[in-house]
Design a protein around this motif. Structure first.
Motif, PDB file in Angstrom:
ATOM      1  N   VAL A 125       0.822  -1.207   0.000  1.00 33.70           N
ATOM      2  CA  VAL A 125       0.000   0.000   0.000  1.00 33.70           C
ATOM      3  C   VAL A 125       0.860   1.262   0.000  1.00 33.70           C
ATOM      4  O   VAL A 125       0.558   2.224  -0.705  1.00 33.70           O
ATOM      5  CB  VAL A 125      -0.954  -0.003   1.208  1.00 33.70           C
ATOM      6  N   HIS A 126       1.951   1.245   0.755  1.00 36.86           N
ATOM      7  CA  HIS A 126       2.769   2.453   0.883  1.00 36.86           C
ATOM      8  C   HIS A 126       3.788   2.601  -0.248  1.00 36.86           C
ATOM      9  O   HIS A 126       4.076   3.727  -0.658  1.00 36.86           O
ATOM     10  CB  HIS A 126       3.458   2.471   2.244  1.00 36.86           C
ATOM     11  N   ASP A 127       4.327   1.493  -0.740  1.00 34.00           N
ATOM     12  CA  ASP A 127       5.286   1.601  -1.852  1.00 34.00           C
ATOM     13  C   ASP A 127       4.629   1.410  -3.221  1.00 34.00           C
ATOM     14  O   ASP A 127       5.298   1.401  -4.246  1.00 34.00           O
ATOM     15  CB  ASP A 127       6.465   0.656  -1.671  1.00 34.00           C
ATOM     16  N   GLU A 128       3.316   1.265  -3.231  1.00 32.81           N
ATOM     17  CA  GLU A 128       2.512   1.206  -4.454  1.00 32.81           C
ATOM     18  C   GLU A 128       2.964   0.083  -5.387  1.00 32.81           C
ATOM     19  O   GLU A 128       3.214   0.286  -6.576  1.00 32.81           O
ATOM     20  CB  GLU A 128       2.517   2.574  -5.162  1.00 32.81           C
ATOM     21  N   THR A 129       3.018  -1.118  -4.839  1.00 32.47           N
ATOM     22  CA  THR A 129       3.427  -2.292  -5.610  1.00 32.47           C
ATOM     23  C   THR A 129       2.390  -3.401  -5.524  1.00 32.47           C
ATOM     24  O   THR A 129       1.579  -3.448  -4.599  1.00 32.47           O
ATOM     25  CB  THR A 129       4.768  -2.859  -5.102  1.00 32.47           C
ATOM     26  N   GLY A 161      -0.476  12.689  -0.846  1.00 30.20           N
ATOM     27  CA  GLY A 161      -1.099  13.762  -0.078  1.00 30.20           C
ATOM     28  C   GLY A 161      -2.290  13.376   0.769  1.00 30.20           C
ATOM     29  O   GLY A 161      -3.013  14.246   1.254  1.00 30.20           O
ATOM     30  N   TYR A 162      -2.505  12.076   0.997  1.00 32.76           N
ATOM     31  CA  TYR A 162      -3.641  11.647   1.811  1.00 32.76           C
ATOM     32  C   TYR A 162      -3.197  11.360   3.242  1.00 32.76           C
ATOM     33  O   TYR A 162      -2.052  10.982   3.495  1.00 32.76           O
ATOM     34  CB  TYR A 162      -4.300  10.400   1.210  1.00 32.76           C
ATOM     35  N   THR A 163      -4.113  11.506   4.156  1.00 35.72           N
ATOM     36  CA  THR A 163      -3.823  11.205   5.563  1.00 35.72           C
ATOM     37  C   THR A 163      -3.877   9.696   5.771  1.00 35.72           C
ATOM     38  O   THR A 163      -4.450   8.970   4.938  1.00 35.72           O
ATOM     39  CB  THR A 163      -4.865  11.870   6.484  1.00 35.72           C
ATOM     40  N   PRO A 164      -3.324   9.205   6.886  1.00 32.90           N
ATOM     41  CA  PRO A 164      -3.422   7.761   7.152  1.00 32.90           C
ATOM     42  C   PRO A 164      -4.865   7.248   7.158  1.00 32.90           C
ATOM     43  O   PRO A 164      -5.133   6.139   6.697  1.00 32.90           O
ATOM     44  CB  PRO A 164      -2.764   7.611   8.521  1.00 32.90           C
ATOM     45  N   ALA A 165      -5.802   8.053   7.618  1.00 36.94           N
ATOM     46  CA  ALA A 165      -7.207   7.624   7.651  1.00 36.94           C
ATOM     47  C   ALA A 165      -7.794   7.496   6.249  1.00 36.94           C
ATOM     48  O   ALA A 165      -8.755   6.758   6.037  1.00 36.94           O
ATOM     49  CB  ALA A 165      -8.039   8.607   8.470  1.00 36.94           C
ATOM     50  N   GLU A 166      -7.228   8.204   5.284  1.00 37.52           N
ATOM     51  CA  GLU A 166      -7.730   8.164   3.907  1.00 37.52           C
ATOM     52  C   GLU A 166      -7.019   7.126   3.045  1.00 37.52           C
ATOM     53  O   GLU A 166      -7.369   6.936   1.887  1.00 37.52           O
ATOM     54  CB  GLU A 166      -7.544   9.538   3.243  1.00 37.52           C
ATOM     55  N   THR A 167      -6.013   6.456   3.600  1.00 36.35           N
ATOM     56  CA  THR A 167      -5.207   5.519   2.827  1.00 36.35           C
ATOM     57  C   THR A 167      -6.045   4.329   2.376  1.00 36.35           C
ATOM     58  O   THR A 167      -6.736   3.695   3.172  1.00 36.35           O
ATOM     59  CB  THR A 167      -4.003   5.042   3.653  1.00 36.35           C
ATOM     60  N   ASN A 168      -5.990   4.045   1.081  1.00 34.99           N
ATOM     61  CA  ASN A 168      -6.659   2.865   0.541  1.00 34.99           C
ATOM     62  C   ASN A 168      -6.136   2.578  -0.866  1.00 34.99           C
ATOM     63  O   ASN A 168      -5.391   3.361  -1.437  1.00 34.99           O
ATOM     64  CB  ASN A 168      -8.190   3.033   0.547  1.00 34.99           C
ATOM     65  N   VAL A 169      -6.542   1.444  -1.378  1.00 32.21           N
ATOM     66  CA  VAL A 169      -6.218   1.025  -2.741  1.00 32.21           C
ATOM     67  C   VAL A 169      -7.529   0.612  -3.383  1.00 32.21           C
ATOM     68  O   VAL A 169      -8.340  -0.076  -2.762  1.00 32.21           O
ATOM     69  CB  VAL A 169      -5.231  -0.166  -2.747  1.00 32.21           C
ATOM     70  N   TRP A 170      -7.742   1.029  -4.616  1.00 34.33           N
ATOM     71  CA  TRP A 170      -8.966   0.650  -5.321  1.00 34.33           C
ATOM     72  C   TRP A 170      -8.676   0.412  -6.789  1.00 34.33           C
ATOM     73  O   TRP A 170      -7.678   0.883  -7.312  1.00 34.33           O
ATOM     74  CB  TRP A 170     -10.063   1.700  -5.126  1.00 34.33           C
ATOM     75  N   ARG A 175       3.715   1.079  -9.068  1.00 36.29           N
ATOM     76  CA  ARG A 175       2.951   2.275  -9.475  1.00 36.29           C
ATOM     77  C   ARG A 175       2.285   2.093 -10.841  1.00 36.29           C
ATOM     78  O   ARG A 175       2.660   2.742 -11.819  1.00 36.29           O
ATOM     79  CB  ARG A 175       3.840   3.510  -9.464  1.00 36.29           C
ATOM     80  N   PRO A 176       1.297   1.215 -10.911  1.00 35.89           N
ATOM     81  CA  PRO A 176       0.603   1.008 -12.189  1.00 35.89           C
ATOM     82  C   PRO A 176       0.073   2.336 -12.740  1.00 35.89           C
ATOM     83  O   PRO A 176      -0.422   3.173 -11.982  1.00 35.89           O
ATOM     84  CB  PRO A 176      -0.551   0.072 -11.844  1.00 35.89           C
ATOM     85  N   GLU A 177       0.197   2.486 -14.038  1.00 32.36           N
ATOM     86  CA  GLU A 177      -0.241   3.726 -14.686  1.00 32.36           C
ATOM     87  C   GLU A 177      -1.752   3.915 -14.608  1.00 32.36           C
ATOM     88  O   GLU A 177      -2.247   5.026 -14.451  1.00 32.36           O
ATOM     89  CB  GLU A 177       0.206   3.706 -16.146  1.00 32.36           C
ATOM     90  N   ARG A 178      -2.501   2.815 -14.725  1.00 34.52           N
ATOM     91  CA  ARG A 178      -3.962   2.866 -14.676  1.00 34.52           C
ATOM     92  C   ARG A 178      -4.469   1.557 -14.094  1.00 34.52           C
ATOM     93  O   ARG A 178      -3.739   0.603 -13.928  1.00 34.52           O
ATOM     94  CB  ARG A 178      -4.541   3.053 -16.085  1.00 34.52           C
ATOM     95  N   GLY A 179      -5.755   1.517 -13.790  1.00 36.39           N
ATOM     96  CA  GLY A 179      -6.407   0.288 -13.365  1.00 36.39           C
ATOM     97  C   GLY A 179      -6.420   0.045 -11.868  1.00 36.39           C
ATOM     98  O   GLY A 179      -7.414  -0.413 -11.323  1.00 36.39           O
ATOM     99  N   LEU A 180      -5.300   0.329 -11.176  1.00 35.25           N
ATOM    100  CA  LEU A 180      -5.210   0.164  -9.726  1.00 35.25           C
ATOM    101  C   LEU A 180      -4.658   1.471  -9.171  1.00 35.25           C
ATOM    102  O   LEU A 180      -3.626   1.960  -9.645  1.00 35.25           O
ATOM    103  CB  LEU A 180      -4.291  -1.004  -9.363  1.00 35.25           C
ATOM    104  N   TYR A 181      -5.344   2.017  -8.179  1.00 39.53           N
ATOM    105  CA  TYR A 181      -5.018   3.352  -7.682  1.00 39.53           C
ATOM    106  C   TYR A 181      -4.724   3.318  -6.185  1.00 39.53           C
ATOM    107  O   TYR A 181      -5.429   2.664  -5.419  1.00 39.53           O
ATOM    108  CB  TYR A 181      -6.173   4.310  -7.992  1.00 39.53           C
ATOM    109  N   PHE A 182      -3.684   4.045  -5.814  1.00 40.64           N
ATOM    110  CA  PHE A 182      -3.236   4.098  -4.423  1.00 40.64           C
ATOM    111  C   PHE A 182      -3.508   5.487  -3.857  1.00 40.64           C
ATOM    112  O   PHE A 182      -3.110   6.493  -4.442  1.00 40.64           O
ATOM    113  CB  PHE A 182      -1.730   3.801  -4.347  1.00 40.64           C
ATOM    114  N   ARG A 183      -4.196   5.510  -2.731  1.00 39.98           N
ATOM    115  CA  ARG A 183      -4.369   6.757  -1.972  1.00 39.98           C
ATOM    116  C   ARG A 183      -3.548   6.583  -0.701  1.00 39.98           C
ATOM    117  O   ARG A 183      -3.909   5.786   0.161  1.00 39.98           O
ATOM    118  CB  ARG A 183      -5.833   6.982  -1.638  1.00 39.98           C
TER     119      ARG A 183
END
Length: 182
Positions: A50-54, A139-148, A126-134
């Protein structure tokens, strides 16, 4: 007399529409790409950083050749690092990763209509599209952290190998491992 009036009215209405249709150019025809395989089932067994976007994992793609035996099966795989490809539980296969596709070479060729499962071990950062990391990186807070994910119609191949075109259906399952904090 009453039969003639509707025909006259119809004759007055149709010509203007015919002229409008002729003045506007038709959009170019778009055809679905050739479908050499039937995608039957996709199983992903992945670990999401989640944090290194892999994403590290294995895609198990069950497919069956359509109409003829195939010695090569190609999957969409945009910027994925592939470490191995195997068939039906173990036998390693040769493959070529072009950065856009993975071409899997089958020897002997896969018989038409006979399902086989190809396992592709891969990693993507860090996929260019399809999977997104917050996360904090964006710039998101820990409470807003998610992957979709939002891969329809042709963006899933940015985060897992697949037949990424909307002209086939398959069942799917995903086993996801995430950091303990989630």
């Amino acid at each position: 007399m009453w039969r003639v009036i509707p025909l006259v009215l119809l004759a007055l209405v149709i010509p203007p529409f015919a002229v409008l249709a002729q003045d506007e150019p038709l959009p170019p025809r778009q055809y679905g790409r050739a479908l050499p395989i039937d995608a039957i089932h996709t199983k992903l067994d992945i670990a999401v950083g989640v944090h290194d976007e892999t994403v590290d994992g294995t895609a198990y793609l069950t497919v069956a050749p359509i109409g003829r035996d195939l010695s090569t099966i190609s999957f969409d795989a945009k910027n994925l690092e592939v470490s191995s490809v195997a068939v039906d539980g173990g036998r390693s296969l040769d493959y070529e990763n072009t950065g856009e596709n993975i071409h899997v070479y089958l020897d002997p060729p896969a018989p038409a209509g006979e399902p086989l499962t190809i396992a592709i071990a891969y990693r993507v950062t860090r996929p260019e599209r399809g999977l997104y990391f917050r996360n904090a990186n964006n710039g998101y807070t820990p409470a807003e952290t998610n992957v979709w994910s939002q891969g329809e119609t042709e963006d899933n191949s940015h985060w897992f190998p697949s037949w990424d075109f909307p002209n086939d259906r398959a069942t799917s399952e995903i086993i996801v491992t995430v950091p303990g904090e989630f």
